[in-house]
Design an enzyme around this catalytic site. Structure first.
Site, PDB file in Angstrom:
ATOM      1  N   GLN A 241     108.323 -30.132  19.580  1.00 26.52           N
ATOM      2  CA  GLN A 241     109.327 -29.057  20.023  1.00 26.52           C
ATOM      3  C   GLN A 241     109.153 -27.818  19.424  1.00 26.52           C
ATOM      4  O   GLN A 241     108.871 -27.899  18.020  1.00 26.52           O
ATOM      5  CB  GLN A 241     110.582 -29.416  19.841  1.00 26.52           C
ATOM      6  CG  GLN A 241     111.152 -30.396  21.041  1.00 26.52           C
ATOM      7  CD  GLN A 241     110.709 -31.849  20.944  1.00 26.52           C
ATOM      8  OE1 GLN A 241     110.172 -32.225  19.767  1.00 26.52           O
ATOM      9  NE2 GLN A 241     111.224 -32.652  21.821  1.00 26.52           N
ATOM     10  N   TYR A 270     108.602 -41.146  25.354  1.00 21.04           N
ATOM     11  CA  TYR A 270     107.503 -40.244  25.338  1.00 21.04           C
ATOM     12  C   TYR A 270     107.588 -39.366  23.975  1.00 21.04           C
ATOM     13  O   TYR A 270     108.053 -38.135  23.740  1.00 21.04           O
ATOM     14  CB  TYR A 270     107.931 -39.130  26.445  1.00 21.04           C
ATOM     15  CG  TYR A 270     107.932 -39.723  27.708  1.00 21.04           C
ATOM     16  CD1 TYR A 270     106.917 -39.805  28.530  1.00 21.04           C
ATOM     17  CD2 TYR A 270     109.127 -40.217  28.154  1.00 21.04           C
ATOM     18  CE1 TYR A 270     106.828 -40.184  29.701  1.00 21.04           C
ATOM     19  CE2 TYR A 270     109.138 -40.820  29.481  1.00 21.04           C
ATOM     20  CZ  TYR A 270     108.021 -40.690  30.480  1.00 21.04           C
ATOM     21  OH  TYR A 270     108.084 -41.507  31.434  1.00 21.04           O
ATOM     22  N   GLU A 292     103.548 -43.220  22.894  1.00 16.20           N
ATOM     23  CA  GLU A 292     102.859 -42.204  23.485  1.00 16.20           C
ATOM     24  C   GLU A 292     101.369 -42.300  23.871  1.00 16.20           C
ATOM     25  O   GLU A 292     100.609 -43.043  23.459  1.00 16.20           O
ATOM     26  CB  GLU A 292     102.637 -41.460  21.922  1.00 16.20           C
ATOM     27  CG  GLU A 292     102.022 -39.953  21.905  1.00 16.20           C
ATOM     28  CD  GLU A 292     102.423 -39.157  22.901  1.00 16.20           C
ATOM     29  OE1 GLU A 292     101.410 -38.646  23.284  1.00 16.20           O
ATOM     30  OE2 GLU A 292     103.741 -39.004  23.226  1.00 16.20           O
ATOM     31  N   ASP A 333     112.266 -38.151  26.784  1.00 13.16           N
ATOM     32  CA  ASP A 333     111.895 -36.782  26.629  1.00 13.16           C
ATOM     33  C   ASP A 333     110.586 -36.612  27.422  1.00 13.16           C
ATOM     34  O   ASP A 333     109.403 -36.228  27.054  1.00 13.16           O
ATOM     35  CB  ASP A 333     111.721 -36.265  25.317  1.00 13.16           C
ATOM     36  CG  ASP A 333     111.495 -34.532  25.091  1.00 13.16           C
ATOM     37  OD1 ASP A 333     111.562 -33.904  26.177  1.00 13.16           O
ATOM     38  OD2 ASP A 333     111.385 -34.224  23.982  1.00 13.16           O
ATOM     39  N   CYS A 360     113.345 -30.522  30.481  1.00  8.86           N
ATOM     40  CA  CYS A 360     113.179 -28.925  30.664  1.00  8.86           C
ATOM     41  C   CYS A 360     113.055 -28.493  32.201  1.00  8.86           C
ATOM     42  O   CYS A 360     112.682 -27.231  32.204  1.00  8.86           O
ATOM     43  CB  CYS A 360     111.976 -28.336  29.687  1.00  8.86           C
ATOM     44  SG  CYS A 360     110.352 -29.166  30.232  1.00  8.86           S
TER      45      CYS A 360
END
Length: 403
Positions: A241, A270, A292, A333, A360
């Site tokens: 982030q 994620y 990942e 995420d 998002c």
């Protein structure tokens, strides 16, 4: 043309209705009367830009970035004053979540908001235009690169270095491409990654500890350490982030959730370099599964979380191999597009008690939330993080519980 703006759309444009058409107007806020210039028209929808604000909204920022809505396309909510960002985000989110479960809309209305100061960017991408010798962001609706003097999102240190970097890139004959940067939390150290076709020697740049190309050639350090409660190693080019001020708030959210609920087995589907998983570990999680797809980020996650089981594969493959079995909490995420059908179906069908979904993109969250609610999950709370201050993008964290 004169219009009265009724609401704010997700994307940052004010919305008006005139003559049976819906107008989406940049640099316009609810309650304002503005004169506009039409830019595009298609099947009852008109895009326009504000020429003059006849009656300003209380939301309007009195001293916006002078490059916004003309030269630079980076901040499409630069005209919203800091004290009204929460209201602006919730207004636009509720419009974008019109088809979402009502419980999610209610949670967003009541969500705690975490604001951000300016100069928050610790990672991002700049565009290099060698013909113009400019390093910056794209202009609105264009591939023309705008210079960034006085930019309010970059750190002061990086901003001061841009002219010297541009001069060095010009002297090295670097072709057009993207320059990705990564900084530490204080903004004192930085790494660069050039995303473009270049086989020569990358130049030494002032204030830079390492400069690499996507083909692996370069010099200096490849990774930085973010000094969090558990130090986090981040290779340049890997996801973490990007807001230096709100990393601590995201960390505290996950840490508190795990500690207060006593979650022991946590899966992060994620994970990037393991930021949210590290917060879960700090909160007391005993068994961590970290998924990942990027090999570079997965290697960093192994270094950051040596006790965790790290699966370097797509989330779809991980859920197919039973990664969700036995989890107390699953952290989601995903990229902007949300969950893929395979992951969405696997999560909905799994025997899980709790999901923390960090999104998002409200449209994708609405789609995924509907499937989760239909599968028996209930929305417990939502939190809003102003990770991209000055833009319409906002991070929405939602806790789902199986009823």
């Amino acid at each position: 043309m004169e219009l009265e703006i009724k609401t704010l759309a997700f994307g940052g444009r004010g919305v008006a209705r005139q003559g049976g058409e819906v107008w989406f107007v940049s640099n316009a806020l609810p309650g304002e009367r503005v004169t506009v210039a039409e830019e595009r028209r298609r099947r009852g929808i008109v895009e326009a830009r504000t020429l003059e604000v006849l009656s300003p909204s209380p939301w309007r920022e009195p001293d916006p970035c002078p490059k916004a809505f003309g030269e630079c396309g980076g901040c499409d909510l630069a005209h919203v004053a800091a004290g009204f960002r929460e209201k602006a985000y919730k207004t636009s989110l509720l419009g974008a979540l019109r088809g979402a479960p009502e419980a999610l809309r209610t949670a967003v209305e009541a969500a705690t908001f975490f604001p951000s100061p300016w100069h928050y960017r610790l990672r991002g991408r700049l565009h290099w235009a060698p013909e113009a010798q400019v390093l910056g962001f794209y202009a609105p609706s264009s591939h023309r690169v705008a210079s960034l003097e006085g930019c309010r999102v970059l750190s002061p240190g990086t901003l001061a270095l841009l002219p010297a970097w541009a001069e060095s890139l010009k002297n090295a004959n670097l072709p057009a491409g993207e320059l990705e940067f990564l900084e530490d939390l204080p903004g004192e150290r930085r790494l660069l990654l050039f995303r473009g076709l270049f086989s020569g020697e990358l130049p030494r740049l002032p204030g830079v500890d390492g400069f690499w190309g996507i083909r692996g050639r370069g010099w200096g350090q490849r990774e930085l350490t973010l000094e969090l409660p558990l130090p986090l190693t981040v290779p340049v080019g890997s996801f973490v982030q990007g807001n230096r001020f709100l990393l601590a708030e995201l960390w505290r959210m996950v840490e508190a959730l795990v500690r207060e609920e006593g979650f022991s087995r946590v899966v992060d589907l994620y994970a990037g370099v393991g930021f949210l998983a590290a917060a879960a570990r700090f909160g007391g999680a005993q068994e961590l599964t970290v998924v990942e797809v990027s090999p570079r980020a997965a290697r960093a996650a192994r270094a950051n979380l040596p006790q965790a089981r790290v699966l370097s594969m797509p989330a779809e493959a991980a859920v197919g191999q039973g990664a969700l079995v036995g989890a107390d909490l699953v952290i989601l995420d995903p990229p902007r597009g949300g969950l893929s059908p395979a992951v969405r179906e696997a999560v909905a069908a799994a025997k899980l008690s709790s999901l923390l979904y960090v999104s998002c993109d409200p449209a994708c969250l609405a789609r995924d939330a509907k499937v989760l609610v239909d599968a028996g999950f209930a929305v417990r709370w939502a939190k809003l993080f102003d990770l991209f201050a000055g833009t319409h993008h906002v991070e929405l964290a939602v806790l789902f519980r199986k009823t």
